[in-house]
Motif scaffolding. Sequence first.
Motif, PDB file in Angstrom:
ATOM      1  N   GLU A  62       0.835  -1.205   0.000  1.00 49.55           N
ATOM      2  CA  GLU A  62       0.000   0.000   0.000  1.00 49.55           C
ATOM      3  C   GLU A  62       0.868   1.254   0.000  1.00 49.55           C
ATOM      4  O   GLU A  62       0.579   2.232  -0.693  1.00 49.55           O
ATOM      5  CB  GLU A  62      -0.925  -0.006   1.217  1.00 49.55           C
ATOM      6  CG  GLU A  62      -2.027  -1.054   1.136  1.00 49.55           C
ATOM      7  CD  GLU A  62      -2.841  -1.126   2.416  1.00 49.55           C
ATOM      8  OE1 GLU A  62      -2.573  -0.309   3.335  1.00 49.55           O
ATOM      9  OE2 GLU A  62      -3.739  -1.995   2.513  1.00 49.55           O
ATOM     10  N   ARG A  63       1.946   1.226   0.797  1.00 51.92           N
ATOM     11  CA  ARG A  63       2.841   2.379   0.831  1.00 51.92           C
ATOM     12  C   ARG A  63       3.492   2.606  -0.523  1.00 51.92           C
ATOM     13  O   ARG A  63       3.615   3.738  -0.991  1.00 51.92           O
ATOM     14  CB  ARG A  63       3.909   2.190   1.915  1.00 51.92           C
ATOM     15  CG  ARG A  63       3.382   2.316   3.335  1.00 51.92           C
ATOM     16  CD  ARG A  63       4.512   2.363   4.338  1.00 51.92           C
ATOM     17  NE  ARG A  63       5.248   1.113   4.413  1.00 51.92           N
ATOM     18  CZ  ARG A  63       4.944   0.119   5.250  1.00 51.92           C
ATOM     19  NH1 ARG A  63       3.901   0.236   6.070  1.00 51.92           N
ATOM     20  NH2 ARG A  63       5.671  -0.975   5.280  1.00 51.92           N
ATOM     21  N   ARG A  66       1.090   4.271  -2.817  1.00 52.71           N
ATOM     22  CA  ARG A  66       0.914   5.693  -2.509  1.00 52.71           C
ATOM     23  C   ARG A  66       2.082   6.511  -3.039  1.00 52.71           C
ATOM     24  O   ARG A  66       1.893   7.598  -3.595  1.00 52.71           O
ATOM     25  CB  ARG A  66       0.787   5.886  -0.992  1.00 52.71           C
ATOM     26  CG  ARG A  66      -0.503   5.321  -0.411  1.00 52.71           C
ATOM     27  CD  ARG A  66      -0.472   5.396   1.105  1.00 52.71           C
ATOM     28  NE  ARG A  66      -1.663   4.769   1.688  1.00 52.71           N
ATOM     29  CZ  ARG A  66      -1.843   4.561   2.985  1.00 52.71           C
ATOM     30  NH1 ARG A  66      -0.901   4.942   3.841  1.00 52.71           N
ATOM     31  NH2 ARG A  66      -2.945   3.997   3.422  1.00 52.71           N
ATOM     32  N   HIS A 298      -1.592  12.123  -1.531  1.00 45.58           N
ATOM     33  CA  HIS A 298      -1.181  10.814  -2.050  1.00 45.58           C
ATOM     34  C   HIS A 298      -0.480   9.924  -1.025  1.00 45.58           C
ATOM     35  O   HIS A 298      -0.666   8.706  -1.068  1.00 45.58           O
ATOM     36  CB  HIS A 298      -0.311  11.011  -3.293  1.00 45.58           C
ATOM     37  CG  HIS A 298      -1.058  11.615  -4.431  1.00 45.58           C
ATOM     38  ND1 HIS A 298      -1.967  10.898  -5.179  1.00 45.58           N
ATOM     39  CD2 HIS A 298      -1.069  12.867  -4.942  1.00 45.58           C
ATOM     40  CE1 HIS A 298      -2.497  11.694  -6.116  1.00 45.58           C
ATOM     41  NE2 HIS A 298      -1.957  12.876  -5.985  1.00 45.58           N
ATOM     42  N   LEU A 299       0.297  10.497  -0.125  1.00 45.84           N
ATOM     43  CA  LEU A 299       0.917   9.663   0.912  1.00 45.84           C
ATOM     44  C   LEU A 299      -0.029   9.389   2.072  1.00 45.84           C
ATOM     45  O   LEU A 299       0.203   8.491   2.861  1.00 45.84           O
ATOM     46  CB  LEU A 299       2.186  10.344   1.447  1.00 45.84           C
ATOM     47  CG  LEU A 299       3.368  10.430   0.473  1.00 45.84           C
ATOM     48  CD1 LEU A 299       4.565  11.074   1.165  1.00 45.84           C
ATOM     49  CD2 LEU A 299       3.740   9.065  -0.084  1.00 45.84           C
ATOM     50  N   LYS A 300      -1.092  10.195   2.141  1.00 45.37           N
ATOM     51  CA  LYS A 300      -2.122  10.018   3.164  1.00 45.37           C
ATOM     52  C   LYS A 300      -1.530  10.067   4.578  1.00 45.37           C
ATOM     53  O   LYS A 300      -1.884   9.279   5.451  1.00 45.37           O
ATOM     54  CB  LYS A 300      -2.908   8.709   2.940  1.00 45.37           C
ATOM     55  CG  LYS A 300      -3.564   8.658   1.580  1.00 45.37           C
ATOM     56  CD  LYS A 300      -4.444   7.440   1.425  1.00 45.37           C
ATOM     57  CE  LYS A 300      -5.011   7.331   0.005  1.00 45.37           C
ATOM     58  NZ  LYS A 300      -5.763   8.511  -0.401  1.00 45.37           N
TER      59      LYS A 300
END
Length: 301
Positions: A62-63, A66, A298-300
């Motif tokens: 997931e990272r 992102r 985008h990195l949340k």
Amino acid sequence: MTLAATAMLGGVGMIGWGMRDSAGLADVLPSAAAGTATAGPSAGPSAAAPSGPTPEQRAAQERKAREAALTKALDAYAKQAPEFSVSVRDNRTGRVYAYRGKEKYETASVVKVDILAALLLDAQDEDRELTANELALAQRMIRASDNDATTALFRVVGRTGGLARANKRLGLKSTVVDSAWGLTRTTVTDQATLLGRLAADSGPLDAGSRKLALGLMGTVQADQRWGVSAAARPGERTAIKNGWLPRSTEGGRWIINSVGRITGDGVDVSVAVLSHGHGSMDAGIGAVEKVSRLTRTHLKW
């Protein structure tokens, strides 16, 4: 957020949460099946291989996704904007993402955070507090971005040589100090390191020095509360220092830089954006703020 090795793809240097190039995702972790033994004919039911990735592997994937999304968005914006670089540091883990992290830019007034750090190191070495005059100059330098105060403190820390020695202790590997302090050249990777020194319990700056530096950065004048603070949400706190300078060597176009720390519930992130070539100060501020917001989107974080 998982720190991965630097990737140099398509001319973009990145360090970070598992760095990605806009062309696609390079594998950092093994695939779900990698390293899994295949049961032979004699294996019983208990020898069955895991059916999918572990929670840690899913989080890493997931990272990576992102980061890829952020790099793609920054690549797209870079096609229409003057040159910029950005770093994001998660102060809880120490992991860093950097877009064009090795490119050097003139600092303008963001070097004032560096000069303050050098001043605080000198005071620590002498086992003393800042003098009343030093503190007054530091307040003017950071809160009001006063250039005369900065020049006075640049002399106090030993000018070019003194600041370079402090930077070695602070871990800044690519910053080149100039005798005209505003023309010092740095990278967003070094700025992430410096911001990290202000956030970390370990390191050369003690708790009192860090508190003072961040306290000054958290109380800059109202007309200077722009830049990376645009990524903060209501209720979050921002400690910032901005730099702006029209450059005669670039036809009067503007250097616009912003570095700072944003904290709140579940958030402790430092962001640095360095840029130049803007047609006006307002245009440069708009670009820096857009880049800052893109990192959060985008990195949340």
